[in-house]
Design a protein around this motif. Structure first.
Motif, mmCIF file in Angstrom:
data_model
loop_
_atom_site.group_PDB
_atom_site.id
_atom_site.type_symbol
_atom_site.label_atom_id
_atom_site.label_comp_id
_atom_site.label_asym_id
_atom_site.label_seq_id
_atom_site.Cartn_x
_atom_site.Cartn_y
_atom_site.Cartn_z
ATOM 1 N N ASP A 88 42.630 47.913 52.003
ATOM 2 C CA ASP A 88 41.190 47.931 51.763
ATOM 3 C C ASP A 88 40.820 47.341 50.413
ATOM 4 N N ASP A 89 41.832 46.937 49.645
ATOM 5 C CA ASP A 89 41.534 46.418 48.318
ATOM 6 C C ASP A 89 40.752 45.118 48.400
ATOM 7 N N ASN A 90 40.014 44.898 47.336
ATOM 8 C CA ASN A 90 39.292 43.661 47.182
ATOM 9 C C ASN A 90 40.293 42.570 46.794
ATOM 10 N N LEU A 91 40.187 41.421 47.421
ATOM 11 C CA LEU A 91 41.137 40.350 47.147
ATOM 12 C C LEU A 91 41.045 39.863 45.696
ATOM 13 N N LEU A 92 39.837 39.945 45.170
ATOM 14 C CA LEU A 92 39.639 39.527 43.777
ATOM 15 C C LEU A 92 40.487 40.384 42.839
ATOM 16 N N TYR A 115 41.770 30.427 51.468
ATOM 17 C CA TYR A 115 40.695 30.148 50.521
ATOM 18 C C TYR A 115 40.135 28.755 50.774
ATOM 19 N N ARG A 116 41.070 27.800 50.979
ATOM 20 C CA ARG A 116 40.643 26.434 51.182
ATOM 21 C C ARG A 116 39.845 26.311 52.476
ATOM 22 N N ASP A 147 33.761 30.830 43.655
ATOM 23 C CA ASP A 147 35.031 31.551 43.726
ATOM 24 C C ASP A 147 34.824 32.985 44.208
ATOM 25 N N ALA A 148 33.917 33.702 43.549
ATOM 26 C CA ALA A 148 33.694 35.095 43.938
ATOM 27 C C ALA A 148 33.140 35.174 45.346
ATOM 28 N N GLY A 149 32.294 34.215 45.691
ATOM 29 C CA GLY A 149 31.691 34.202 47.014
ATOM 30 C C GLY A 149 32.738 34.084 48.105
ATOM 31 N N VAL A 167 34.545 37.491 50.781
ATOM 32 C CA VAL A 167 34.514 37.579 52.239
ATOM 33 C C VAL A 167 35.916 37.625 52.831
ATOM 34 N N LEU A 168 36.887 37.109 52.125
ATOM 35 C CA LEU A 168 38.247 37.190 52.645
ATOM 36 C C LEU A 168 38.725 38.630 52.518
ATOM 37 N N THR A 169 39.449 39.078 53.517
ATOM 38 C CA THR A 169 39.987 40.425 53.433
ATOM 39 C C THR A 169 41.500 40.355 53.443
#
Lengths: 230, 275, 575
Positions: free
Chosen positions: C525-529, C564-565, C436-438, C442-444
């Motif tokens: 610029d935020d992290n998607l997480l 994500y998929r 999940d984190a991986g 990488v997605l922005t």
């Protein structure tokens, strides 16, 4: 073969940034040359796209585009459908039967099917929308043979009972046939919009000639278009 | 989205000149300056295919506690909202990674605090590395803060020069400043260069933007540089030759920067013209 | 010139860019040979240093050797190559997980030199981790030379590391297994072949340069049932030793950071301390293979108290060497501590069960080593195969498997991350593809942002807004200020459903009155997480993306899931 990154990404319907990242990470069997030129083997990349479900999204977007055809003009549809006068009958069945028989723009072999479908719809609920008007139409988008939508305007010989919402006798039918559902809805909405105008109803009651009817409609349509621009 | 410029802050008088230069650059071109206040003497930048370690000298760590206040004061004077970056990732405990998604980066000509070196000596090796690998143009500041009122592009016909020319057009459009082009004719006639422009479909933007195209047929390149307006931002492309080749033939970039004290904006070989 | 340039980018050739396996195997074997040479060279020089220092070690002034060695090593790393201290394995793992295996060129030699200075002079550390770092950096840089992409670069980096470990231990399987288990953190069938070939190349080079010798002499053991059962007891000992050792290493590391002296002085202080410890316990000095050899052949004769003290001394010495700025790995110290633990256990059970006949000391020393390796690194397979290969004894495989698995499981229970990963996990820097984190890292925001929202003005009448609604395909309408274009809030169709069907208020309501303000916004610029966390916490399905007060688009869970998929599929399937 070689393609620029932008074109290549477009073919896959993916954003270029994403494609570039995947190529760099080695997730795509593509080599990227200087100046962002993608070099790839077509069969390999098709296989890759299939394997990763990337082709489906492309086909789907194409389908959506097909559905969103240009808005249809009410007047054009009416012209295609022709205007009929003096349709006689005592109830919905007989009137519709005669109207369908008299439709000129359709091969005779299709008529029984059309009549059946129209009646099927009438059994669910009457298409009499009030003010003496009914808009008979089939439940599902009609007849694949139909290329353009058509509205056949039928002036009745004498008003009849149609189980309309306001219980008024119906003096005019608009038989609405369209190839797809979106077009059907659009035409239906435009037609109903016209019919909200009481002056237009009075005008219809005067049983106008086709040319007069079309000019009146075209004028109203032009007005509406002008009002829509904001 | 607004473009961003990365500035490595140094809390010394010389660093202040550099920051003033960055602020001026950003203000002219509506760019958002992002300031990094180093906490370690080195940091890494991960580019597409290369990782570059940049070693700073100790002067960059001078009184970090006053840095934020000083930067804020300088920026607010110019009505710019200061923004800072704090590295999130560390390759090793004393080796932070800086993000690379910037559109410009500002460097002094040499990352050393000795003013003798900063003069018009040569471009420091670290700065050279950044130019070689960065996918954004590098603003090499003049030794002291110097406003510029026009843009000069050096155009020699190569692919990198074209990139620099496009960049120059863009800057001139945003800043509404006049643009000059300088070309040293080496055996070719002016028509050859004009044909290159034509082939690249740049004719329209050329005619829209340009003030004058100077061709130098004779004279040494260094001497002709006298004609560059003293208050111009000089835009040029760098080739990224190997060290040996540069020692043998010398590089234009080196010659230009050693001769004129203008601000230079250098588009390196990896610079990629964004949409 | 043209041929040269096409050689430099072999992936450009049609044959290779769709299927690069043969290419990777070929380049991998070259890299394996290179890193094998580096490993063999370090080993050779360490051997020379050992024979030079061994005769003078017993002098009282010998403590200056480790001190000066550590000083020089820190000087070299800090001032000359400007690289960080430490053994470098976490750096390799980090680079694999975050940056597609990009490593600096200087890493390919810096650790070799500095660890030679540290270990050769008597500092207590192992040459394996520096060799892994060098091998990996060689692999990464060669991959860059051939303009490989991230996936290929990671494979070649792994080839370098496998070649190095294989060469230094003359143990090809251990090299492969260590690389896959520790460096890559996961099996991928496409990786195995190049790594295996690189391991073979590394081993072959080392045999060619140093002769085919295994690190420790082969022993024949007569193992019976009680001996196998004793492993379970020994595993408790190795777990305690592993946890203690890890704690020691980490505390001295953070302690030394508090000492406000330059790194070189600090390293020298550590070196001095190691030298003094080594004066009393020579077992604590150097990489310690010599002592391990004695223990396996049962010629290391000491009483229980001396052994215990020796164990402590080795732990201290290693912590002081590494924590204070020396350079080297923990592989070899683990072996020494493991064999000492084994001996201690043997002496203890001999006292407790005098009637049972145990096999001998050497057996327990061997098993202890495996237990410690799998405990500290939490890599059971590496422990098993390494010990089998470096001792040439296949008959001990059963107890090895037993102790390695128990020890690593128990250690994982106490310390959830291995020694190598601990720092990375604490800083949240470790990512594995397909997790999940991986995927989220990488997605922005740029990749999932939707920009087809119609923005409306604050002072617009509801009447005009209704027209916009009828043309829009979205449920969300960002509202902005007329004057400065700043984002003020959002109108969600669900919230205004009740009054959009009431035409009588169309002319009296201004959008400002129905705008939901004060909602959470995201930055591009935020992290998607983080964005997803906020969404989950507040029960949102989408969030406006705003930069400098200007609205640029929406992110919604639906598009994130879609992307994500795709990313998951791309990350988890092999090409």
């Amino acid at each position: 073969m070689d393609l620029s990154l932008d074109k290549f990404a477009k073919r896959l319907t993916l954003p270029p940034d994403l494609v570039l990242r995947w190529i760099r990470e080695g997730k795509m069997p593509v080599y990227i040359k200087k100046g962002n030129i993608c070099r790839f083997n077509k069969t390999v990349i098709t296989k890759w796209a299939k394997q990763h479900n990337m082709l489906n999204s492309r086909e789907k977007t194409n389908n959506i585009k097909d559905n969103q055809t240009e808005p249809q003009s009410l007047t054009t549809a009416m012209k295609t459908g022709n205007v009929l006068y003096n349709i006689t009958g005592n109830n919905a069945e007989t009137v519709l039967k005669e109207a369908v028989d008299k439709i000129t723009t359709m091969p005779a072999s299709l008529k029984p099917e059309l009549y059946e479908k129209l009646m099927e719809r009438e059994y669910i609920a009457s298409t009499g929308v009030g003010k003496g008007v009914a808009i008979p139409h089939p439940r599902s988008p009609m007849l694949k043979t139909l290329k353009a939508p058509l509205i056949t305007t039928c002036f009745l010989g004498k008003p009849i009972e149609f189980n309309a919402v306001d219980d008024k006798y119906v003096f005019i039918l608009f038989i609405l046939l369209s190839p797809t559902l979106p077009i059907h809805l659009q035409l239906l909405s435009e037609l109903s919009f016209r019919l909200r105008d009481n002056n237009f109803i009075t005008f219809l009651k005067s049983t106008p000639q086709p040319e007069k009817l079309f000019t009146e409609l075209a004028e109203a349509e032009a007005k509406q278009d002008a009002a829509n621009i904001f | 989205m607004r473009s961003k410029l990365l500035h490595i802050f140094r809390n010394t008088p010389l660093g202040r000149e550099t920051l003033f230069q960055s602020i001026y650059f950003c203000k002219q071109l509506n760019i958002l300056p992002v300031v990094y206040i180093p906490r370690f003497t080195k940091f890494l930048m991960y580019f597409e295919n290369d990782v570059v370690q940049i070693d700073l000298d100790d002067s960059y760590l001078t009184s970090a506690d006053t840095a934020i206040d000083r930067i804020t004061a300088m920026m607010e004077q110019e009505e710019i909202q200061p923004s800072f970056i704090e590295p999130q990732n560390f390759t090793a405990s004393t080796l932070p990674d800086l993000p690379t998604d910037f559109d410009f980066m500002c460097c002094p000509r040499s990352m050393s605090d000795l003013s003798s070196k900063i003069g018009l000596g040569h471009i420091g090796t670290k700065v050279r590395w950044i130019i070689k690998y960065a996918h954004f143009p590098i603003l090499l500041t003049s030794p002291v803060f110097k406003k510029w009122k026009s843009i000069t592009v050096f155009f020699g016909g190569s692919a990198n020069a074209l990139k620099a020319l496009r960049l120059g057009f863009r800057l001139s459009k945003i800043s509404k400043m006049p643009l000059d082009i300088f070309t040293q004719l080496e055996e070719n006639s002016p028509e050859v260069y004009k044909q290159i422009i034509k082939d690249e479909d740049l004719e329209d933007s050329l005619n829209q933007n340009i003030r004058k195209w100077h061709f130098f047929e004779s004279g040494k390149f260094e001497n002709n540089l006298y004609h560059v307006p003293h208050d111009a931002l000089v835009v040029l492309g760098a080739y990224g030759y190997g060290l040996i080749k540069e020692m043998l033939f010398g590089s234009k970039m080196e010659k230009i920067q050693a001769t004129i004290s203008n601000n230079l904006l250098i588009a390196g070989p990896k610079y990629f013209v964004s949409k | 010139m043209k041929i040269l340039s096409s050689l430099q980018t072999p992936t450009k050739l049609n044959f290779f860019h769709s299927d690069d396996r043969m290419l990777l195997i070929f380049i991998g074997s070259i890299i394996g040979a290179c890193s094998g040479t580096a490993a063999a060279a370090l080993n050779h020089f360490l051997h020379i240093a050992f024979t030079f220092f061994y005769p003078i070690r017993h002098h009282w002034w010998a403590f200056i050797f480790p001190a000066s060695g550590a000083f020089l090593s820190a000087l070299f790393l800090g001032k000359i190559v400007k690289d960080g201290a430490g053994h470098g394995v976490p750096e390799v793992i980090y680079s694999v997980s975050r940056h597609g295996g990009l490593l600096r060129f200087r890493s390919s030699f810096s650790r070799l030199v500095s660890s030679f200075l540290t270990i050769g002079s008597g500092g207590s550390a192992g040459p394996e981790a520096p060799v892994v770092m060098s091998g990996a950096a060689i692999g990464s840089n060669i991959a860059n030379f051939f303009s490989m992409n991230d996936r290929q670069r990671i494979t070649l980096l792994a080839c370098g590391s496998a070649g190095a470990i294989s060469a230094i231990f003359n143990a090809p399987i251990a090299g492969m297994v260590f690389t896959i288990e520790v460096i890559l953190g996961g099996w991928r069938s496409a990786n195995i072949a190049p790594i295996a070939i690189a391991a073979v190349a590394g081993t072959e080079i080392s045999r060619f340069l140093q002769g085919d010798q295994i690190a420790f002499p082969h022993q024949l053991f007569d193992i019976r049932f009680p001996d196998i059962m004793a492993c379970i007891g020994l595993s408790i000992f190795t777990v305690v030793a592993s946890v203690l050792f890890t704690k020691f290493l980490r505390t001295t590391g953070s302690l030394s950071k508090k000492i406000k002296t330059p790194l070189m002085v600090r390293a020298a202080i550590g070196g001095c301390a190691v030298g003094i410890i080594g004066y009393f316990f020579p077992v604590a000095l150097g990489e310690g293979y010599h002592s391990v050899r004695e223990m396996i052949t049962s010629t290391f004769t000491c009483g229980l108290p001396i052994l215990l003290l020796g164990l402590m001394a080795k732990m201290f010495a290693t912590s002081l060497t590494l924590g204070f700025g020396g350079s080297g790995g923990i592989f070899a110290p683990c072996l020494v501590i493991g064999s000492l633990t084994g001996l201690i256990f043997y002496k203890t059970i001999s006292v407790l069960f005098p009637s049972v006949i145990w096999v001998n000391e050497g057996y327990f020393a061997l098993i202890g080593m495996a237990g410690l390796i799998s405990g500290v690194m939490q890599a059971p397979l590496t422990g098993i195969f390494l010990i089998v290969e470096i001792t040439g004894g296949y008959e001990v495989i059963l107890p090895l498997i037993l102790i390695s698995t128990i020890s690593s499981t128990l250690c994982n229970y106490i310390e959830p991350a291995s020694f190598y990963l601990k720092d990375l996990k604490e800083k949240n820097l470790l990512l594995h593809p397909g997790t999940d984190a991986g995927i989220l890292s990488v997605l922005t925001v740029h990749e999932v942002i939707e920009k087809d929202c119609t923005t409306v003005k604050q002072n617009m009448l509801l009447r005009d807004f209704i027209k916009i609604i009828s043309k829009s395909r979205r449920n969300y309408f960002p509202v902005e200020n007329e004057k400065n274009g700043k984002f003020t809030g959002i109108i969600h169709l669900d919230d205004i459903r009740s009054f959009i069907f009431n035409p009588s208020i169309y002319n009296v309501v201004v959008l400002e009155q129905i705008t939901t303000t004060g909602i959470k916004t995201a930055d591009p610029d935020d992290n998607l997480l983080d964005i997803l966390k906020t969404m989950d916490k507040d029960g949102l399905f989408s969030m406006p993306v705003v930069t400098n007060g200007i609205f640029i688009g929406m992110v919604s869970k639906a598009t994130i899931l879609d992307q994500y998929r795709k990313e998951l599929m791309v990350q988890t399937t092999e090409i």
